[in-house]
Design a protein around this motif. Sequence first.
Motif, PDB file in Angstrom:
ATOM      1  N   ARG A  63       0.868  -1.183   0.000  1.00  6.39           N
ATOM      2  CA  ARG A  63       0.000   0.000   0.000  1.00  6.39           C
ATOM      3  C   ARG A  63       0.901   1.228   0.000  1.00  6.39           C
ATOM      4  O   ARG A  63       2.005   1.178   0.507  1.00  6.39           O
ATOM      5  N   LEU A  78       1.584   0.488  -9.018  1.00  3.69           N
ATOM      6  CA  LEU A  78       2.642  -0.463  -9.419  1.00  3.69           C
ATOM      7  C   LEU A  78       2.952  -0.434 -10.919  1.00  3.69           C
ATOM      8  O   LEU A  78       4.126  -0.504 -11.293  1.00  3.69           O
ATOM      9  N   MET A  87      10.658  -0.665  -9.756  1.00  2.99           N
ATOM     10  CA  MET A  87      10.057  -1.866  -9.182  1.00  2.99           C
ATOM     11  C   MET A  87      11.057  -2.798  -8.503  1.00  2.99           C
ATOM     12  O   MET A  87      10.723  -3.483  -7.548  1.00  2.99           O
ATOM     13  N   ASN A 114       4.386 -11.183  -3.486  1.00  2.93           N
ATOM     14  CA  ASN A 114       4.210 -11.060  -4.937  1.00  2.93           C
ATOM     15  C   ASN A 114       5.488 -10.536  -5.586  1.00  2.93           C
ATOM     16  O   ASN A 114       6.098  -9.590  -5.096  1.00  2.93           O
ATOM     17  N   ASP A 176       0.298 -17.240  -9.405  1.00  4.60           N
ATOM     18  CA  ASP A 176      -0.799 -16.366  -9.009  1.00  4.60           C
ATOM     19  C   ASP A 176      -1.775 -16.179 -10.179  1.00  4.60           C
ATOM     20  O   ASP A 176      -1.388 -16.333 -11.337  1.00  4.60           O
ATOM     21  N   TYR A 255     -12.100 -12.265   1.704  1.00  6.34           N
ATOM     22  CA  TYR A 255     -12.711 -11.469   2.767  1.00  6.34           C
ATOM     23  C   TYR A 255     -13.464 -12.332   3.771  1.00  6.34           C
ATOM     24  O   TYR A 255     -13.629 -11.945   4.929  1.00  6.34           O
TER      25      TYR A 255
END
Length: 279
Positions: A63, A78, A87, A114, A176, A255
Amino acid sequence: ETPLDSDGAWRRFSPEMDTRWQETRALEAALRRAAAEGEFELHFQPQVALPGARLTGFEALIRWRHPERGLLTPVIFLPVAERLGLMRRIGAWVLREACRAAATWPAELRVAVNISPCQFEDGMLPATVAAALEASGLPPGRLELEVTETVLLASADSALGQLQALRERGVGIAMDDFGTGHSSLTQLRVFPFDRLKIDRSFVKDLPCGSDAMAIVRAVTGLGRSLGMAVTAEGVETPAQLSALLNEGCDAAQGYLFGRPVPEAQVGTAIEALSAGAAA
Ligand code: C2E
Ligand code: MG
Ligand code: MG
Ligand code: MG
């Protein structure tokens, strides 16, 4: 990407593009400042094993705490950071921070990080990961790297060698957003991933979407036969969870089990999931 960088661009230039261009320039300047001044932070989202929803670890999600605009999500910044060549530096920071945080958690919990395709470009990823592990004292088996299919498409040879080196060191490697790229099945033959993460877009339509159901069934079956664990991303409802349980999915994240939280709230998340809140 800017309106000025291709032939004839001036002719297509419009006031709207001018605004967009200025916004991009401002974002770039702010990003360079953010990287220099430590405005990034990691949030952590629970990952659980099925069927019992036992907590196995957390995924680290970056974040940007922007001084004026508040907390920004990675999809906004990003891609710009990648284009600016920031990066690798940001990614190295993420690895160090994630390992440092995870080393303070109970020893059975892992951290997933990640990795952007840019981080494979200079061949230094294994060394960067080793440095983060050594600085934190985190055992390699408690770290899992999440890469997307693009990694193996873009820089196949070099990325593959680096992934193999990391794996030999004991670091887990997950694919992913599985199912959203272009050559999923080929990639699985090229590299033996430890885990496949079924993209949220498929989980979203469970249990009613018959296409989504078929895809989830196929991926869990594929994982089983290839000896790869399968995690479902973006699980929000008990109905989605029971569909995944029916298919014998190994793990879940979403969630329903917990949102990403700042490091200070990880302890609370651990307690909540130990109490079996979501199971
Ligand atoms: P991802 O790796 O697929 O991460 C999962 C994303 O789904 C996260 O979004 C997470 O907050 C969100 N999510 C999790 N559960 C749910 C759910 O139940 N419902 C919904 N609607 N969303 C859920 P986030 O944090 O915005 O990250 C977006 C993407 O940005 C990540 O997708 C990852 O590709 C990238 N990213 C995040 N942090 C980093 C980082 O440190 N380095 C790199 N290279 N990429 C990162
Ligand atoms: Mg991920
Ligand atoms: Mg994902
Ligand atoms: Mg995703």
